[in-house]
Write a protein that holds these residues in place. Structure first.
Motif, PDB file in Angstrom:
ATOM      1  N   ARG A  60       0.850  -1.191   0.000  1.00  0.00           N
ATOM      2  CA  ARG A  60       0.000   0.000   0.000  1.00  0.00           C
ATOM      3  C   ARG A  60       0.883   1.236   0.000  1.00  0.00           C
ATOM      4  O   ARG A  60       1.812   1.349   0.799  1.00  0.00           O
ATOM      5  N   THR A  61       0.591   2.171  -0.896  1.00  0.00           N
ATOM      6  CA  THR A  61       1.376   3.400  -0.979  1.00  0.00           C
ATOM      7  C   THR A  61       1.026   4.327   0.176  1.00  0.00           C
ATOM      8  O   THR A  61       0.024   4.131   0.869  1.00  0.00           O
ATOM      9  N   LYS A  62       1.828   5.354   0.373  1.00  0.00           N
ATOM     10  CA  LYS A  62       1.571   6.316   1.442  1.00  0.00           C
ATOM     11  C   LYS A  62       0.244   7.041   1.254  1.00  0.00           C
ATOM     12  O   LYS A  62      -0.378   7.472   2.202  1.00  0.00           O
ATOM     13  N   SER A  63      -0.211   7.149   0.002  1.00  0.00           N
ATOM     14  CA  SER A  63      -1.497   7.806  -0.260  1.00  0.00           C
ATOM     15  C   SER A  63      -2.669   6.844  -0.130  1.00  0.00           C
ATOM     16  O   SER A  63      -3.809   7.235  -0.302  1.00  0.00           O
ATOM     17  N   GLY A  64      -2.407   5.556   0.169  1.00  0.00           N
ATOM     18  CA  GLY A  64      -3.473   4.595   0.424  1.00  0.00           C
ATOM     19  C   GLY A  64      -3.820   3.681  -0.735  1.00  0.00           C
ATOM     20  O   GLY A  64      -4.701   2.841  -0.609  1.00  0.00           O
ATOM     21  N   LEU A  65      -3.143   3.803  -1.863  1.00  0.00           N
ATOM     22  CA  LEU A  65      -3.420   2.939  -3.010  1.00  0.00           C
ATOM     23  C   LEU A  65      -2.761   1.579  -2.815  1.00  0.00           C
ATOM     24  O   LEU A  65      -1.636   1.491  -2.321  1.00  0.00           O
ATOM     25  N   TYR A  66      -3.468   0.527  -3.226  1.00  0.00           N
ATOM     26  CA  TYR A  66      -2.916  -0.824  -3.139  1.00  0.00           C
ATOM     27  C   TYR A  66      -2.245  -1.189  -4.454  1.00  0.00           C
ATOM     28  O   TYR A  66      -2.811  -0.981  -5.522  1.00  0.00           O
ATOM     29  N   LEU A  67      -1.039  -1.734  -4.370  1.00  0.00           N
ATOM     30  CA  LEU A  67      -0.313  -2.167  -5.556  1.00  0.00           C
ATOM     31  C   LEU A  67      -0.775  -3.566  -5.960  1.00  0.00           C
ATOM     32  O   LEU A  67      -1.122  -4.385  -5.107  1.00  0.00           O
ATOM     33  N   THR A  68      -0.750  -3.847  -7.237  1.00  0.00           N
ATOM     34  CA  THR A  68      -1.181  -5.152  -7.737  1.00  0.00           C
ATOM     35  C   THR A  68      -0.083  -6.196  -7.550  1.00  0.00           C
ATOM     36  O   THR A  68       1.085  -5.861  -7.335  1.00  0.00           O
ATOM     37  N   ASP A  69      -0.469  -7.469  -7.677  1.00  0.00           N
ATOM     38  CA  ASP A  69       0.511  -8.554  -7.611  1.00  0.00           C
ATOM     39  C   ASP A  69       1.533  -8.418  -8.739  1.00  0.00           C
ATOM     40  O   ASP A  69       2.698  -8.731  -8.569  1.00  0.00           O
ATOM     41  N   LYS A  70       1.089  -7.942  -9.894  1.00  0.00           N
ATOM     42  CA  LYS A  70       2.005  -7.771 -11.030  1.00  0.00           C
ATOM     43  C   LYS A  70       3.091  -6.751 -10.687  1.00  0.00           C
ATOM     44  O   LYS A  70       4.261  -6.949 -11.007  1.00  0.00           O
ATOM     45  N   THR A  71       2.712  -5.681 -10.016  1.00  0.00           N
ATOM     46  CA  THR A  71       3.692  -4.666  -9.605  1.00  0.00           C
ATOM     47  C   THR A  71       4.681  -5.270  -8.609  1.00  0.00           C
ATOM     48  O   THR A  71       5.885  -5.052  -8.705  1.00  0.00           O
ATOM     49  N   THR A  72       4.168  -6.044  -7.661  1.00  0.00           N
ATOM     50  CA  THR A  72       5.036  -6.690  -6.676  1.00  0.00           C
ATOM     51  C   THR A  72       5.979  -7.679  -7.347  1.00  0.00           C
ATOM     52  O   THR A  72       7.164  -7.730  -7.044  1.00  0.00           O
ATOM     53  N   GLU A  73       5.446  -8.460  -8.290  1.00  0.00           N
ATOM     54  CA  GLU A  73       6.283  -9.428  -8.997  1.00  0.00           C
ATOM     55  C   GLU A  73       7.358  -8.733  -9.834  1.00  0.00           C
ATOM     56  O   GLU A  73       8.481  -9.209  -9.952  1.00  0.00           O
ATOM     57  N   GLU A  74       7.025  -7.586 -10.393  1.00  0.00           N
ATOM     58  CA  GLU A  74       7.976  -6.853 -11.226  1.00  0.00           C
ATOM     59  C   GLU A  74       9.209  -6.423 -10.423  1.00  0.00           C
ATOM     60  O   GLU A  74      10.303  -6.287 -10.968  1.00  0.00           O
ATOM     61  N   GLU A  75       9.035  -6.227  -9.122  1.00  0.00           N
ATOM     62  CA  GLU A  75      10.173  -5.877  -8.264  1.00  0.00           C
ATOM     63  C   GLU A  75      11.252  -6.951  -8.315  1.00  0.00           C
ATOM     64  O   GLU A  75      12.421  -6.664  -8.149  1.00  0.00           O
ATOM     65  N   ARG A  76      10.850  -8.192  -8.523  1.00  0.00           N
ATOM     66  CA  ARG A  76      11.821  -9.282  -8.623  1.00  0.00           C
ATOM     67  C   ARG A  76      12.774  -9.047  -9.788  1.00  0.00           C
ATOM     68  O   ARG A  76      13.956  -9.358  -9.709  1.00  0.00           O
ATOM     69  N   PHE A  77      12.268  -8.501 -10.875  1.00  0.00           N
ATOM     70  CA  PHE A  77      13.080  -8.312 -12.075  1.00  0.00           C
ATOM     71  C   PHE A  77      13.733  -6.940 -12.142  1.00  0.00           C
ATOM     72  O   PHE A  77      14.839  -6.803 -12.635  1.00  0.00           O
ATOM     73  N   GLN A  78      13.056  -5.917 -11.659  1.00  0.00           N
ATOM     74  CA  GLN A  78      13.532  -4.548 -11.836  1.00  0.00           C
ATOM     75  C   GLN A  78      14.021  -3.889 -10.553  1.00  0.00           C
ATOM     76  O   GLN A  78      14.528  -2.778 -10.595  1.00  0.00           O
ATOM     77  N   GLY A  79      13.853  -4.541  -9.409  1.00  0.00           N
ATOM     78  CA  GLY A  79      14.248  -3.936  -8.145  1.00  0.00           C
ATOM     79  C   GLY A  79      15.724  -3.581  -8.140  1.00  0.00           C
ATOM     80  O   GLY A  79      16.553  -4.300  -8.696  1.00  0.00           O
ATOM     81  N   ASN A  80      16.076  -2.471  -7.503  1.00  0.00           N
ATOM     82  CA  ASN A  80      17.465  -2.021  -7.501  1.00  0.00           C
ATOM     83  C   ASN A  80      18.051  -1.874  -6.100  1.00  0.00           C
ATOM     84  O   ASN A  80      19.160  -1.410  -5.946  1.00  0.00           O
TER      85      ASN A  80
END
Length: 155
Positions: free
Chosen positions: A68-88
């Protein structure tokens, strides 16, 4: 490992109700399976019994941002999974015996890392793997770009 298991584990880490200021504790509690352990207990070597990092390699657990972002939006599973590939950014969980030691290939000028440090890297420079269903990468010590105080700043 099934794709859904990895996403589920990443979601658990991202949704942890603990203080978001110290994401190290959240990550390590999930990896170790010890929900009440202190940071000091967890940093003694969360993977020592299962593997030994060799030479000048650095094993880093990828940072999974809150779901969940600081503004209250929930991130999707796809966004979370993308961190595996693009996380820095990630947390150092193991160091090889020769990591950050001067030799005829690299001079570190006194720079070093310790288990529990947050670091920044180029994701493509590491070997991607899962350890206990948590995304990790193995890097040569020369491929770690910088030490950071908090991964949230660089997300």
């Amino acid at each position: 490992m099934a794709r859904s298991n990895a996403i589920g584990k990443m979601r658990l880490i991202a949704e942890d109700e603990l203080n978001p200021i110290d994401a190290r504790l959240t990550h390590l509690r999930h990896v170790s399976g010890k929900p009440r352990a202190t940071l000091k207990q967890l940093l003694k070597g969360p993977v020592d019994d299962e593997l030994k990092v060799l030479h000048s390699q650095v094993l880093v657990m990828g940072y999974v941002p809150p779901s969940r972002t600081k503004s209250g939006l929930y991130l999707t599973d796809k966004t979370t999974e993308e961190e595996r590939f693009q996380g820095n950014c990630g947390l150092v969980i193991a160091l090889g015996g020769g990591a950050f030691k001067d030799d005829n290939i690299a001079q570190f000028n006194g720079d070093s890392l310790a288990i529990g440090d947050w670091v920044m890297y180029v994701a493509a420079d590491g070997i991607s793997m899962f350890i206990r269903e948590v995304p990790c990468r193995l890097f040569s010590d020369t491929r770690i770009l910088m030490k950071v105080t908090s991964p949230e700043i660089y997300y």
